[in-house]
Design a protein around this motif. Sequence first.
Motif, mmCIF file in Angstrom:
data_model
loop_
_atom_site.group_PDB
_atom_site.id
_atom_site.type_symbol
_atom_site.label_atom_id
_atom_site.label_comp_id
_atom_site.label_asym_id
_atom_site.label_seq_id
_atom_site.Cartn_x
_atom_site.Cartn_y
_atom_site.Cartn_z
ATOM 1 N N LEU A 66 101.739 138.825 60.315
ATOM 2 C CA LEU A 66 103.001 138.104 60.411
ATOM 3 C C LEU A 66 104.186 138.962 60.008
ATOM 4 N N ASP A 123 99.951 129.289 60.201
ATOM 5 C CA ASP A 123 99.883 130.723 59.927
ATOM 6 C C ASP A 123 98.568 131.325 60.423
ATOM 7 N N THR A 164 96.533 137.704 57.340
ATOM 8 C CA THR A 164 97.617 136.878 57.839
ATOM 9 C C THR A 164 98.962 137.518 57.544
#
Length: 233
Positions: free
Chosen positions: A42, A105, A38
């Motif tokens: 991101l 997320d 993640t």
Amino acid sequence: MNILKHTPPSLESGSGLLVKGVHRRSFLKWAGGTAAATSLILTGCNDDDTDVIVGEANLGTGDNAVLNYAYALEQLEAAFYQRVIESQFSGITADETALLTDIRDHEVAHREFFKAALGTNAIGGLEVDFSSIDFGKRESVLNAAKTFEDLGVAAYNGAGRFLTSADLLAIAGKIVSVEARHAAYIRDLISNGTFADSTVIDANGLEMSKDPSAVLQAAAPFIKTKINAGVLA
């Protein structure tokens, strides 16, 4: 067809997750597959950087069609949870905020994974329509979340048979397991202990699936961009 040449390496491994206990705050971090995955996806990725187009999105053919189908649904979910966090409903608790942020997320990570895996074969950004959802009311938000999560799980289960790549099928299996954890959590928020029922689990204890045409029809009220499912219809 080397679709995986664009795949972020961190999403192909199960390493990188440090679990600290099993309390509810950790639950969805574990569900995310890897915290490293993640964070890598991101990094440098603005939550609002998906291009918005109006018109028709053609999913294409073969494995690309399946990936674009999943990409479209992940765009929808990511956009929804971004709004949930940006426009938090009245009375939201700190725990709910933290866990819904985790889901956001995950969905952004899934969206960016498919975008990267597809490369130049990816459809553009979809224009969504959440006008039927009152983001200020807990019941409206959670019922919409339940709809999206249940639909997402049924979509993955129904589309897996179209994939010819064993590697892609394995990755899809990992992602749908995360979506199922999301669905269970949202259902539990609505009514404690109702993480699954006969609307999503059949008499044999198996998760129900939906064909792409049925999924896209159910998602249509929330997507302004026309989606041409092509071979998946």
